[in-house]
Design a protein around this motif. Structure first.
Motif, PDB file in Angstrom:
ATOM      1  N   ARG A  47      11.153 -18.860 -46.670  1.00 19.96           N
ATOM      2  CA  ARG A  47      11.894 -17.753 -47.160  1.00 19.96           C
ATOM      3  C   ARG A  47      12.141 -16.886 -46.084  1.00 19.96           C
ATOM      4  N   PRO A  48      12.866 -15.804 -46.144  1.00 15.33           N
ATOM      5  CA  PRO A  48      13.274 -14.974 -45.003  1.00 15.33           C
ATOM      6  C   PRO A  48      12.096 -14.292 -44.705  1.00 15.33           C
ATOM      7  N   GLY A  49      11.785 -13.880 -43.269  1.00 14.80           N
ATOM      8  CA  GLY A  49      10.624 -12.972 -42.933  1.00 14.80           C
ATOM      9  C   GLY A  49      10.444 -13.365 -41.513  1.00 14.80           C
ATOM     10  N   PRO A  50       9.227 -13.119 -40.985  1.00 14.22           N
ATOM     11  CA  PRO A  50       8.898 -13.037 -39.674  1.00 14.22           C
ATOM     12  C   PRO A  50       8.996 -14.743 -38.965  1.00 14.22           C
ATOM     13  N   TYR A  51       9.060 -14.925 -37.698  1.00 14.62           N
ATOM     14  CA  TYR A  51       8.923 -16.178 -37.330  1.00 14.62           C
ATOM     15  C   TYR A  51       8.539 -16.253 -35.935  1.00 14.62           C
ATOM     16  N   VAL A  52       7.917 -17.261 -35.368  1.00 13.07           N
ATOM     17  CA  VAL A  52       7.294 -17.171 -34.205  1.00 13.07           C
ATOM     18  C   VAL A  52       7.750 -18.566 -33.504  1.00 13.07           C
ATOM     19  N   LEU A  53       8.333 -18.835 -32.536  1.00 10.02           N
ATOM     20  CA  LEU A  53       8.585 -20.009 -31.969  1.00 10.02           C
ATOM     21  C   LEU A  53       7.670 -20.052 -30.484  1.00 10.02           C
ATOM     22  N   THR A  54       6.962 -21.101 -30.343  1.00  9.97           N
ATOM     23  CA  THR A  54       5.983 -21.202 -29.513  1.00  9.97           C
ATOM     24  C   THR A  54       6.206 -22.272 -28.314  1.00  9.97           C
ATOM     25  N   ASN A  55       5.705 -22.132 -27.041  1.00 12.67           N
ATOM     26  CA  ASN A  55       6.008 -23.301 -26.020  1.00 12.67           C
ATOM     27  C   ASN A  55       7.340 -23.192 -25.763  1.00 12.67           C
ATOM     28  N   VAL A  56       7.971 -22.270 -25.623  1.00 15.63           N
ATOM     29  CA  VAL A  56       9.259 -22.118 -25.367  1.00 15.63           C
ATOM     30  C   VAL A  56       9.329 -22.264 -23.797  1.00 15.63           C
ATOM     31  N   PRO A  57      10.412 -23.119 -23.381  1.00 23.20           N
ATOM     32  CA  PRO A  57      10.451 -23.574 -21.960  1.00 23.20           C
ATOM     33  C   PRO A  57      11.289 -22.467 -21.365  1.00 23.20           C
ATOM     34  N   PRO A  58      11.142 -21.962 -20.022  1.00 23.64           N
ATOM     35  CA  PRO A  58      11.918 -20.975 -19.309  1.00 23.64           C
ATOM     36  C   PRO A  58      13.303 -21.289 -19.286  1.00 23.64           C
ATOM     37  N   GLY A  59      14.275 -20.348 -19.368  1.00 25.13           N
ATOM     38  CA  GLY A  59      15.736 -20.574 -19.497  1.00 25.13           C
ATOM     39  C   GLY A  59      16.289 -19.497 -20.149  1.00 25.13           C
ATOM     40  N   THR A  60      17.671 -19.864 -20.581  1.00 18.97           N
ATOM     41  CA  THR A  60      18.516 -18.737 -21.138  1.00 18.97           C
ATOM     42  C   THR A  60      19.238 -20.009 -22.545  1.00 18.97           C
ATOM     43  N   TRP A  61      18.694 -19.317 -23.713  1.00 21.60           N
ATOM     44  CA  TRP A  61      18.994 -20.087 -24.974  1.00 21.60           C
ATOM     45  C   TRP A  61      19.704 -19.062 -25.759  1.00 21.60           C
ATOM     46  N   HIS A  62      20.392 -19.799 -26.744  1.00 20.37           N
ATOM     47  CA  HIS A  62      20.829 -19.182 -28.026  1.00 20.37           C
ATOM     48  C   HIS A  62      20.093 -19.584 -29.279  1.00 20.37           C
ATOM     49  N   LEU A  63      19.552 -18.681 -29.873  1.00 20.40           N
ATOM     50  CA  LEU A  63      18.783 -18.798 -31.246  1.00 20.40           C
ATOM     51  C   LEU A  63      19.823 -18.796 -32.323  1.00 20.40           C
ATOM     52  N   LEU A  64      19.830 -20.085 -33.162  1.00 20.39           N
ATOM     53  CA  LEU A  64      20.630 -20.173 -34.057  1.00 20.39           C
ATOM     54  C   LEU A  64      19.829 -20.665 -35.488  1.00 20.39           C
ATOM     55  N   ALA A  65      20.463 -20.157 -36.447  1.00 18.75           N
ATOM     56  CA  ALA A  65      19.467 -20.330 -37.928  1.00 18.75           C
ATOM     57  C   ALA A  65      20.761 -20.623 -38.870  1.00 18.75           C
ATOM     58  N   HIS A  66      20.309 -21.539 -39.843  1.00 16.97           N
ATOM     59  CA  HIS A  66      21.223 -21.840 -40.784  1.00 16.97           C
ATOM     60  C   HIS A  66      20.493 -22.239 -42.088  1.00 16.97           C
ATOM     61  N   SER A  67      20.976 -22.148 -43.301  1.00 19.49           N
ATOM     62  CA  SER A  67      20.294 -22.389 -44.550  1.00 19.49           C
ATOM     63  C   SER A  67      21.442 -22.813 -45.567  1.00 19.49           C
ATOM     64  N   VAL A  68      20.798 -23.501 -46.482  1.00 20.70           N
ATOM     65  CA  VAL A  68      21.734 -23.789 -47.696  1.00 20.70           C
ATOM     66  C   VAL A  68      21.008 -23.237 -48.871  1.00 20.70           C
ATOM     67  N   ALA A  69      21.929 -22.708 -49.960  1.00 24.11           N
ATOM     68  CA  ALA A  69      21.537 -22.241 -51.010  1.00 24.11           C
ATOM     69  C   ALA A  69      20.960 -23.045 -51.806  1.00 24.11           C
ATOM     70  N   LEU A  70      19.930 -22.609 -52.536  1.00 23.46           N
ATOM     71  CA  LEU A  70      18.978 -23.606 -53.378  1.00 23.46           C
ATOM     72  C   LEU A  70      19.883 -24.436 -54.352  1.00 23.46           C
TER      73      LEU A  70
END
Length: 261
Positions: free
Chosen positions: A170-193
């Protein structure tokens, strides 16, 4: 005046994207696309990159692979015929690029019905020295986005293997851990139920069941905590790069994990 100019630029880029869709099987150049936009080649390339987040060539390549995914699942055309339909003169090149972007070969993708092997999800770590990216995912007003996949990618197109990814029920807070150093793009997607099985079976841009969001570039240093990287999901539009990951299987894995927890 600025809003009007931006609207004109977006319409020009939209014309080129429609041109791409209508001529997927043809060989055309950046000059052909610039003429469609009615811009100079150099002005066009900069405008396209600013509006979509990727170059015209990368966008076209993604569209071609997205249509190939649809044809593999919805038709019985041979892989060679599909590769020609989406603009590849070499089936070997097509198969190699399909595998690197989607994760499996065209033949395997068809055999699995558009499903791909699970992507390892991010694990929480107790090591305070690891880098993290965190924030909040917001859903469209009144929307029910279903399972939300989010991942860090090297660029604006969600293809290949993300450097880190996770799943939200569900929508809300998230945490991505152990992320390697660098420059990244955070992308999200979902499909309607209830719409998962139809994803990828209609031409790109015509299924409003797919919601997307992006943020980046996000710079991550070793041991850093990058906070407040928030995303707001919205229905995918013509100007958004295609999602080349196979979402139905991702959703199945997430539901199985939720049932087991």
């Amino acid at each position: 005046m600025g809003v009007v100019v931006e609207d004109v630029i977006e319409r020009a880029v939209g014309r080129v994207i429609n041109f791409m869709h209508e001529n997927l099987g043809e060989q055309f150049t950046i000059d052909d696309m610039a003429r469609t936009a009615m811009y100079s080649k150099f002005h066009f390339s900069r405008a396209f990159q600013r509006v979509t987040g990727v170059s015209p060539g990368r966008f076209l390549a993604a569209i071609r692979l997205q249509e190939a995914k649809r044809l593999l699942v919805c038709t019985t055309l041979a892989v060679t015929d599909i590769s020609h339909r989406v603009g590849y003169t070499s089936v070997g090149t097509f198969s190699s690029r399909f595998r690197s972007s989607v994760g499996v070969s065209p033949t395997t993708y068809r055999q699995l019905g558009g499903l791909t092997p699970p992507i390892p999800l991010a694990r929480r770590s107790s090591d305070a020295r690891t880098s993290t990216v965190q924030g909040e995912i917001y859903a469209p007003l009144g929307g029910a986005p279903g399972i939300i996949f989010l991942g860090l990618f090297p660029d604006r197109i969600p293809q290949g293997k993300p450097v880190r990814c996770s799943m939200l029920h569900r929508p809300g807070p998230y945490v991505l851990t152990n992320v390697p150093p660098g420059t990244w793009h955070l992308l999200a997607h979902s499909v309607a139920l209830g719409r998962e099985s139809m994803l990828g079976q209609v031409p790109f841009g015509q299924d409003q069941a797919l919601n997307v969001a992006s943020c980046g570039p996000v710079s991550v240093r070793a041991g850093a905590q990058v906070k407040d990287v928030d995303l707001s999901l919205r229905p995918i539009g013509t100007l958004d790069p295609p999602v080349l990951l196979a979402l139905p299987y991702i959703r199945t894995v997430a539901l199985d994990a939720g049932a087991a927890s």
